[in-house]
Enzyme design. Sequence first.
Site, PDB file in Angstrom:
ATOM      1  N   ASP A   1       0.858  -1.191   0.000  1.00 46.99           N
ATOM      2  CA  ASP A   1       0.000   0.000   0.000  1.00 46.99           C
ATOM      3  C   ASP A   1       0.889   1.234   0.000  1.00 46.99           C
ATOM      4  O   ASP A   1       1.531   1.540   1.008  1.00 46.99           O
ATOM      5  CB  ASP A   1      -0.905   0.007   1.244  1.00 46.99           C
ATOM      6  CG  ASP A   1      -1.985  -1.074   1.181  1.00 46.99           C
ATOM      7  OD1 ASP A   1      -1.838  -2.037   0.393  1.00 46.99           O
ATOM      8  OD2 ASP A   1      -2.970  -0.958   1.932  1.00 46.99           O
TER       9      ASP A   1
ATOM     10  N   LYS B   1      -6.858   3.163  -3.361  1.00 47.84           N
ATOM     11  CA  LYS B   1      -7.273   3.135  -1.958  1.00 47.84           C
ATOM     12  C   LYS B   1      -7.503   4.558  -1.489  1.00 47.84           C
ATOM     13  O   LYS B   1      -6.782   5.468  -1.884  1.00 47.84           O
ATOM     14  CB  LYS B   1      -6.168   2.442  -1.146  1.00 47.84           C
ATOM     15  CG  LYS B   1      -6.375   2.413   0.352  1.00 47.84           C
ATOM     16  CD  LYS B   1      -5.245   1.603   1.034  1.00 47.84           C
ATOM     17  CE  LYS B   1      -5.247   1.782   2.537  1.00 47.84           C
ATOM     18  NZ  LYS B   1      -4.117   1.090   3.190  1.00 47.84           N
TER      19      LYS B   1
ATOM     20  N   LYS C   1     -10.213   0.157  -2.513  1.00 53.43           N
ATOM     21  CA  LYS C   1     -10.160  -0.084  -1.080  1.00 53.43           C
ATOM     22  C   LYS C   1     -10.439   1.189  -0.296  1.00 53.43           C
ATOM     23  O   LYS C   1      -9.585   2.070  -0.211  1.00 53.43           O
ATOM     24  CB  LYS C   1      -8.773  -0.635  -0.697  1.00 53.43           C
ATOM     25  CG  LYS C   1      -8.593  -0.843   0.818  1.00 53.43           C
ATOM     26  CD  LYS C   1      -7.221  -1.427   1.144  1.00 53.43           C
ATOM     27  CE  LYS C   1      -6.965  -1.410   2.644  1.00 53.43           C
ATOM     28  NZ  LYS C   1      -5.603  -1.900   2.974  1.00 53.43           N
TER      29      LYS C   1
END
Lengths: 474, 274, 337
Positions: free
Chosen positions: C174, C237, C273
């Site tokens: 991430d 995300k 996400k």
Amino acid sequence: MFEYAPAPESRSIVDIKPSYGLFVDGEWVDGEIRNKTVNPATEEVLAEVAWATEAEVDSAVRAARSAYENVWSRTSGRERAKYLYRIARIIQERSRELAVLESIDNGKPIRESRDVDVPLVAAHFFYYAGWADKLSYAGFGEGPRPLGVAGQVIPWNFPLLMLAWKIAPALACGNTVVLKPAETTPLTALLFAEICQEADLPPGVVNIVTGAGDTGHALVSHPGVDKVAFTGSTDVGRAIARAVAGSRKKLTLELGGKAANIVFDDAPIDQAVEGIVNGIFFNQGHVCCAGSRLLVQESVYDDVLASLKRRMALLRVGDPLDKNTDIGAINSAAQLDRIRTLSEIGASEGATQWSPPCSLPDRGFWFAPTIFTGVTQAHRIAREEIFGPVLSVLTFRTPAEAVEKANNTPYGLSAGVWTDKGSRILWMADRLRAGVVWANTFNKFDPSAPFGGYKESGYGREGGRHGLEAYLDV
Amino acid sequence: MSDRLAVRKTYKLYVGGKFPRSESGRSYLVQDSNVALASRKDVRDAVVAARAAVKGWSGATAYNRGQILYRVAEMLEGRRDQFVGLGETPADVDAAIDRWVWYAGWSDKIAQVYGNANPVAGPYFNISAPEPTGVVGIVAPPDSPLLGLVSVVAPAIVTGNTVVVLASEGQPLPAVTLAEVLATSDLPGGVVNILTGRVAETGPWLAAHMDVNAIDLTGVPDAELARSLEEAAAGNLKRVVRPPATPIDWHADPGLGRLTAFLETKTVWHPKGV
Amino acid sequence: MINHEYVHGRQPTFRLSRLGGMTATATSAFAGIGRSDAALRTFLHGLPGVDQVGAEQRAAMLGTRSIKTTAKAWAIDLAIRMVDLTTLEGADTPGKVRALCAKARRPDPADPSAPAVAAVCVYPSMVPVAAEELAGSGVHLASVATAFPSGQAPLDVKIADTRAAVAAGADEIDMVISRGAFLAGRYAEVYDEIVAVKEACGDAHLKVILETGELATYDNVRRASWLAMLAGGDFIKTSTGKVPVAATLPVTLVMLEAVRDFRAATGRQVGVKPAGGIRTTKDAIKYLVVVNETAGEDWLDPDWFRFGASTLLNDLLMQRTKLKTGHYSGPDYFTVD
């Protein structure tokens, strides 16, 4: 697959009586002629209601006259305001009951009756309650006078909301009313009569006479009526305008529409698609201001159509009381016939009909969300109000062409414009001949915002300060 | 006593900024003058002229329209003796001039008085503003051929409407003379069209015309005719101003009613976001 | 559900990139797009705008969907399988991470039918511990990298950070974009960084954190989404969870529109996400409804949609138990780790 399980709103909250009379002078009186109202989603008979005769309408007008002269015209604005506030509060307190009853009698999704109709009804009473003791400040001179008795005839598409639009300003201004709900949707108006009793509104200030066209005709042509307010079709509006010709009755009309919803190539497309869907499929398209003509700039036509179809495939058609239903039942067999007929005409005139795959219930009145592409200005489905979930799609190339096509109709109720360019919005808004222009939004209503048409969409405004004018002798 | 032979005026119609005779070739005699007797086709032509003028006139700035109405007052002031010569009282002529001035000032104020910012319960910019209705048919008061005429025409046009006026049937000369004033006041052709003749003949054509947006029946004292004109007006849902219940005092404060009668209210919504 | 017949059945026009009406073969239209700020700016600012009010109303309307009984049970299990169980605290220790991994593998010790979560998400220093705990479990191991959460470090540090995490066993990375560079219009810099980190990821999946709370507008969220996808991100995300505004329903809606349109334009599917602030089952189900009615059922899968969350899991388990037993449960019956 994410299958939403049925999520039905309980109907146990409503208590539908087997039979209803007329609400005249604060009391229930049996009507001479009896008829039935049905649930359009099931064709189940809901209740027996009266269709008021000329004599019964006369007694209602007399009751309203007496209440006007003896009570309401002598009630101060401050006191009238408190009655209206009280009614608004009761509507909020009984909102769930009203929403469920509206969906049962009308066929509209509970999501809309719960989140749109009933909250707007309460808001409308709150708004006009506040005007009752401030009329001298409304711009019509000191102490403007009421007109007297208002005869009000409302349609079946927003039964309770249209009642609110009629009754709230009328009472705030000091008039008394005789209101006729539509024959297919009388139940919430009758429940409203109970709310008037609960609010201790003086008898005769609000009278509800159920019935069909004959009842409406008796009401608007009654010599004891000082004011006629009608919402409904342009043809009936025309007949009413003729009927009151030569009288001193003040007339306001909110009639049909064939609104253009104009999408430019620089529009916020995802929101525009939502606006298109909301514009034509809100309330099954039973909306006078529905965006029933989509005008798409040719350079984004393919994209917009693809997105629209993808979005339409998500629409959930079915049980109005299911909280996840997007499109409910068509209000009546007669309306379903009209929608079918005009759709068949559209197809036979060469337009291409498309609906997403969707299964419709076996009983009740249903019509799948539908679009017609390849429509031209000459097609009947581009000119006539269908009043159903049917969208006609046309194209344009330039802003001037969009305006020309949008205005090329005898109607002029509403219009939509979608573009990210501010100056273009204002340019368009100036030129669209319509009483309401929604820019980058659609089908928004508020008690403080005047609503009403140009041209054959009627005259007079409902809502806002302007809405007072219809009920004052100014 | 001069030997000179006076040049008589031909009293014609005023349509599209020009002074045509009636297409019918008819006239009627008023105060020793032949006055054009308008026909249904003259009504038709006048409506076409009025419609053609809507775009330019309603699109002009309010400031510009106000200037032009004030110019009308200036021109009328210069011709006041002429109207007195036609039988108007000086008081009526003065009031007519002042009425143009009064309405001229409303051009850029009516939207501020009659429009609204609406505090809707949501993130939206929301305003309501008045716009002209379009083409207005007017039956001018029969008994007040100048002041009454000005009092019904000025409020209709100051907001951007264009008009087709049926002048006082019995006293049409001030109307035709007013047309000469209008023609020299920078008022675009077609904004005001004046027809002389029989109201009972032309009125029904005007009331039933589907390209007329509103009709003012102030000058129809005959209740039965007024009713039938109102019925005809329902054909395309014209906005209707009925004949007054009691006679109008044309010298009184006219109020806003004649302005707002021919205004449409447009409400515009736009989301507020970043 | 997307009906691809309508998405793909059209001939491209000059601005089809606005909506993604392009066929997969048109991917080459984006070739070289990252070569300059100007090229990226032209493209990103040519995307359709997002009207804030309209987007928020759409999200709010979807939030009113009533998901009950069987649908709710299905959604809860799916949501559990989508959780990236996260701990990103300075106070994290191997013990804390071990406990979290145990919970990830078997969220409800009292009920073996409760599915495992999608992944555990930890700082790079904790990756070796987590890798050991999760080996063979099928639970993915995600690590934040690239100078999380600020993203304010030289590129070579970010690359090294990423390589270390992958080497230690992370199969998902991430990363955070540099919001400063994005807001200043240095799109190529952001693009290049994503490309470089993606390269450093090797086989590991790359989730690109946009930190939407700092992007300020939905227009920026849409542009940043496209920028991340064009640069090769496997997931987009919302948030680090370290700034005041984390995931919201409308932000996620806008990102789901972006991945939907991107797939239609390029044929490549990218995951989404939302992270931070999603604490209740009710919230999680709203997100799933938005997924269902925006990107469609293809995204209703842990491979394509994740929840970055920690406390959400226990609420999902509590609601799951309620559905099974018919009575409400309490926090004492679920493990806090």
